[in-house]
Design a protein around this motif. Structure first.
Motif: not given
Length: 301
Positions: A21-25, A48-49, A129-131, A141-143
């Motif tokens: 999973t890629f998402q920002t804190r 990181d994405f 959300l991209v799965r 996943e990118v959120r």
């Protein structure tokens, strides 16, 4: 106790297995608004994405775009969702349908309908959300998160009010009609020309116009040729009165040649009484052609 065990087991079984999973804190979430008269962008950087961005060009509705520094998703089909937040019990994810992951920094552009539903979802606290699943990389996943979205959305909406009525592809060639058979510009013609003029004023790289006048076949050829010339002159004069130089325009007239439709009815003949206006980017002597960043505002041919 045994019942709780099976409940927890069911919850974990419903989660994607081994998902990257890629998402920002949460504390680092930010939305940025960028834009001008040609395009408005509402962007959330993804650690990181890359970033997720809503992009609205002049004359169009927004699309959602996923950008990557170095794509780790791989090509292929992915699913776009408006995902419910963990703190929204009982709300399921909304499946917005497939998107096609490609190569390069821009992985995909959603449809306008998908972007509209993502906007509504964000305003309700949902996450874009991209799965994506690939046999080589497994599930990824990118959120994006809805934190701080409402304020940024207001700024984005303010940006869109300043967009031009049309983008370059939409305005680069227009047909100015003379349906009544005369040589005067009617209200509709002046409105269409004003849209073109607004674009010309905003984009100085578009610096030349080609005006082609036409007639129907009602009169003799000499009369039709003169009518087509005077119609093209009427359009030229409109631009001259608005500040364009005659040297920036090429005027041509063709009489009844090259009809849009056969001259077989009154309505068809009205369509053939026209001036075609085409915008061009012509490099000035001693100057290079427009850079890719400028040309990207519209693709000339």
């Amino acid at each position: 106790m045994r019942q709780c065990y099976f409940i927890l087991l069911g919850m974990f079984a419903s989660l994607p297995a081994m998902a990257l999973t890629f998402q920002t804190r949460l504390e680092n979430i930010e939305w940025k608004v960028e834009g001008d008269k040609f395009e408005c962008r509402l962007i959330q950087p993804i650690t990181d994405f890359g970033s997720g961005a809503f992009v609205r060009r002049a004359g169009e509705q927004a699309v959602f775009r996923l950008n990557a520094y170095n794509s780790m998703l791989g090509e292929g089909s992915a699913t776009l969702l408006a995902a419910a937040a963990p703190w929204q019990p009982g709300r399921g994810d909304i499946d917005l349908g497939p998107v096609r992951i490609g190569r390069g920094h821009v992985l995909f552009n959603s449809s306008q309908a998908q972007a509209g539903r993502l906007f509504r979802g964000l305003l309700e606290g949902r996450s874009p959300l991209v799965r994506h699943y690939s046999p080589a990389g497994g599930l990824s996943e990118v959120r994006l998160l809805p934190v701080k979205f409402r304020q940024a959305y207001g700024d984005y909406e303010a940006c869109t009010t300043k967009l031009l009525a049309k983008n370059f592809e939409q305005v680069r060639q227009s047909q100015i009609g003379f349906p009544d058979g005369g040589i005067e510009l009617d209200i509709k013609a002046r409105t269409n020309l004003q849209v073109m003029l607004d674009y010309l004023k905003a984009d100085p790289t578009v610096n030349h116009l080609i005006l082609d006048g036409y007639s129907d076949n009602s009169g003799n050829r000499l009369t039709n040729r003169e009518l087509s010339r005077r119609r093209a002159l009427a359009v030229m004069n409109y631009f001259k009165e608005s500040g364009m130089q005659e040297s920036q325009m090429t005027l041509r007239f063709h009489g009844e040649q090259y009809p849009l439709v056969p001259n077989t009815s009154a309505s068809n003949r009205a369509k053939n009484r026209r001036v075609s206006v085409r915008m061009e980017r012509v490099p000035e002597p001693g100057k290079a052609a427009p850079s890719a960043s400028v040309a990207s505002l519209g693709t000339a041919s």
